[in-house]
Design a protein around this motif. Structure first.
Motif, PDB file in Angstrom:
ATOM      1  N   THR A  52       0.876  -1.198   0.082  1.00  0.00           N
ATOM      2  CA  THR A  52      -0.047   0.329  -0.005  1.00  0.00           C
ATOM      3  C   THR A  52       0.774   1.345  -0.020  1.00  0.00           C
ATOM      4  OG1 THR A  52      -0.172   0.046   2.283  1.00  0.00           O
ATOM      5  CG2 THR A  52      -1.928  -1.196   1.122  1.00  0.00           C
ATOM      6  N   GLU A  53       2.251   1.000   0.344  1.00  0.00           N
ATOM      7  CA  GLU A  53       3.028   2.405   0.139  1.00  0.00           C
ATOM      8  C   GLU A  53       3.432   2.632  -1.082  1.00  0.00           C
ATOM      9  OE1 GLU A  53       5.851   2.340   4.268  1.00  0.00           O
ATOM     10  OE2 GLU A  53       5.839   0.318   3.270  1.00  0.00           O
ATOM     11  N   PHE A  54       3.027   1.609  -1.994  1.00  0.00           N
ATOM     12  CA  PHE A  54       3.654   1.723  -3.401  1.00  0.00           C
ATOM     13  C   PHE A  54       2.716   1.631  -4.488  1.00  0.00           C
ATOM     14  CE2 PHE A  54       6.923   0.409  -0.488  1.00  0.00           C
ATOM     15  CZ  PHE A  54       8.092   1.297  -1.039  1.00  0.00           C
ATOM     16  N   GLY A  55       1.404   2.156  -4.174  1.00  0.00           N
ATOM     17  CA  GLY A  55       0.377   2.550  -5.115  1.00  0.00           C
ATOM     18  C   GLY A  55      -0.466   1.311  -5.222  1.00  0.00           C
ATOM     19  N   ILE A  56      -0.437   0.169  -4.440  1.00  0.00           N
ATOM     20  CA  ILE A  56      -1.137  -0.981  -4.719  1.00  0.00           C
ATOM     21  C   ILE A  56      -1.946  -1.319  -3.465  1.00  0.00           C
ATOM     22  CG2 ILE A  56      -0.802  -3.440  -4.957  1.00  0.00           C
ATOM     23  CD1 ILE A  56      -0.106  -2.033  -7.407  1.00  0.00           C
ATOM     24  N   PRO A  57      -3.323  -1.649  -3.770  1.00  0.00           N
ATOM     25  CA  PRO A  57      -4.341  -1.704  -2.608  1.00  0.00           C
ATOM     26  C   PRO A  57      -4.309  -3.193  -1.975  1.00  0.00           C
ATOM     27  CG  PRO A  57      -5.385  -1.529  -4.705  1.00  0.00           C
ATOM     28  CD  PRO A  57      -4.074  -1.364  -4.965  1.00  0.00           C
ATOM     29  N   GLN A  58      -3.160  -3.590  -1.539  1.00  0.00           N
ATOM     30  CA  GLN A  58      -3.112  -4.825  -1.194  1.00  0.00           C
ATOM     31  C   GLN A  58      -2.242  -4.857   0.345  1.00  0.00           C
ATOM     32  OE1 GLN A  58      -0.822  -9.327  -1.888  1.00  0.00           O
ATOM     33  NE2 GLN A  58      -0.945  -7.605  -3.494  1.00  0.00           N
ATOM     34  N   ASP A  59      -2.607  -5.186   1.356  1.00  0.00           N
ATOM     35  CA  ASP A  59      -2.081  -5.164   2.584  1.00  0.00           C
ATOM     36  C   ASP A  59      -0.924  -6.317   2.868  1.00  0.00           C
ATOM     37  OD1 ASP A  59      -3.666  -7.290   3.083  1.00  0.00           O
ATOM     38  OD2 ASP A  59      -4.496  -6.398   4.974  1.00  0.00           O
ATOM     39  N   GLY A  78      -6.276   5.391  -4.491  1.00  0.00           N
ATOM     40  CA  GLY A  78      -6.831   5.378  -5.728  1.00  0.00           C
ATOM     41  C   GLY A  78      -8.222   4.773  -5.751  1.00  0.00           C
ATOM     42  N   ASP A  79      -8.565   4.192  -6.928  1.00  0.00           N
ATOM     43  CA  ASP A  79      -9.896   3.344  -6.968  1.00  0.00           C
ATOM     44  C   ASP A  79      -9.431   2.119  -7.245  1.00  0.00           C
ATOM     45  OD1 ASP A  79     -12.382   2.537  -7.553  1.00  0.00           O
ATOM     46  OD2 ASP A  79     -13.008   4.052  -8.611  1.00  0.00           O
ATOM     47  N   ILE A  80     -10.138   0.875  -6.462  1.00  0.00           N
ATOM     48  CA  ILE A  80      -9.758  -0.295  -6.430  1.00  0.00           C
ATOM     49  C   ILE A  80     -10.352  -0.895  -7.626  1.00  0.00           C
ATOM     50  CG2 ILE A  80     -11.870  -1.114  -5.482  1.00  0.00           C
ATOM     51  CD1 ILE A  80      -9.771  -3.338  -3.681  1.00  0.00           C
ATOM     52  N   HIS A  81     -11.324  -0.008  -8.222  1.00  0.00           N
ATOM     53  CA  HIS A  81     -11.877  -0.591  -9.680  1.00  0.00           C
ATOM     54  C   HIS A  81     -10.712  -0.485 -10.696  1.00  0.00           C
ATOM     55  CE1 HIS A  81     -16.208  -1.145  -8.906  1.00  0.00           C
ATOM     56  NE2 HIS A  81     -16.141   0.283  -8.424  1.00  0.00           N
ATOM     57  N   ASP A 133     -14.057   2.451  -1.949  1.00  0.00           N
ATOM     58  CA  ASP A 133     -13.411   3.798  -2.431  1.00  0.00           C
ATOM     59  C   ASP A 133     -11.834   3.518  -1.979  1.00  0.00           C
ATOM     60  OD1 ASP A 133     -13.194   3.227   0.441  1.00  0.00           O
ATOM     61  OD2 ASP A 133     -14.930   4.296   1.044  1.00  0.00           O
ATOM     62  N   ALA A 134     -11.365   4.790  -1.496  1.00  0.00           N
ATOM     63  CA  ALA A 134      -9.859   4.632  -1.744  1.00  0.00           C
ATOM     64  C   ALA A 134      -9.437   3.972  -0.224  1.00  0.00           C
ATOM     65  CB  ALA A 134      -9.260   6.110  -1.456  1.00  0.00           C
TER      66      ALA A 134
END
Length: 247
Positions: free
Chosen positions: A78-85, A112-115, A156-157
């Motif tokens: 998540t620190e690098f623009g990817i919505p994965q913990d 961002g948007d996970i879409h 959402d974000a």
């Protein structure tokens, strides 16, 4: 990793394969062919006290071969623009001075948007076929999975997924979505995108006709691309090694 057995030699875990790397490095040293840089990646648990002795043995082995190792550091996708913990430990070793990579890494936090990473347009026959492949009947055991891992609109974000592993059909999985009368896991295309790969990358793998589980295992063992890029940029900033666009 591997049932909590860490990286102990002969433990039978994936992490213990590092001692085969040590054997190869020892051979390469006799041939004066040691790689100048090494990058280690593992789960953060490898830094726990119970694994400290084995990890120190590895660092000592590297030192005996001539490497100077940075202090291990942990990065989250998540620190690098990817919505994965996804937290992973990294350690850089160098045939020379320590590089102090951790203090030079540039982060680009997720906002961002996970879409951007999900493919829910089921009017597209390719995405529909992939969603069907990732679908699961809502059995009693999977109702437990659903309660733990469900992701529902609106996204959402703040919406992120759990760590993508080699098996997304288990109680603690990356994410589950409503899918008609069923639920579905991530499609493997979505998993590739959530590891920072492109759709073109995925399509090349898809052409190999691996099963869902084989492709899941492949991507679950990968390293998040923007994380790796940030580490390499910190390692080689200002050198001719990095492509011009990344300087």
């Amino acid at each position: 990793g591997g049932n909590g057995n860490g990286m102990a030699k002969d433990s039978g875990t994936r992490s213990c394969l590092i001692w085969h790397i040590a054997r190869l490095l020892t051979t390469l040293k006799t041939q004066n062919r040691l790689p100048k840089y090494l990058l280690m990646e593992n789960v953060p648990a490898i830094l726990f006290p119970r694994y400290k002795a084995d990890f120190q043995k590895w660092r000592n082995r590297l030192s005996s071969l001539g490497y100077r190792s940075d202090k291990p550091f942990v990065l989250d996708a998540t620190e690098f623009g990817i919505p994965q913990d996804r937290n992973r430990m990294f350690m850089v070793s160098h045939l020379g001075s320590r590089l102090d990579v951790a203090n030079r890494i540039v982060r680009t936090p997720w906002n961002g948007d996970i879409h951007d990473f999900l493919r829910m347009n089921y009017d597209n026959p390719v995405f529909k076929e992939e969603a069907d492949e990732a679908s699961l009947n809502l059995t009693p055991s999977r109702q437990v999975m659903w309660r733990k891992n469900k992701r529902e609109e609106p996204f959402d974000a703040e919406t992120i997924i759990h760590t993508i592993t080699c098996n997304m059909d288990r109680t603690n999985t990356a994410a589950l979505f409503s899918y008609g009368e069923k639920i579905r896991r991530l499609t493997i295309r979505e998993a590739f995108l959530l590891m920072g790969f492109t759709e073109a990358d995925y399509n090349r793998v898809k052409a190999l006709r691996f099963t869902y589980r084989q492709r899941n295992k492949l991507i679950g063992n990968a390293i998040v691309v923007p994380v790796l890029k940030a580490i390499f940029s910190a390692m080689f900033a200002g050198s001719d090694f990095m492509p011009r666009e990344d300087r």
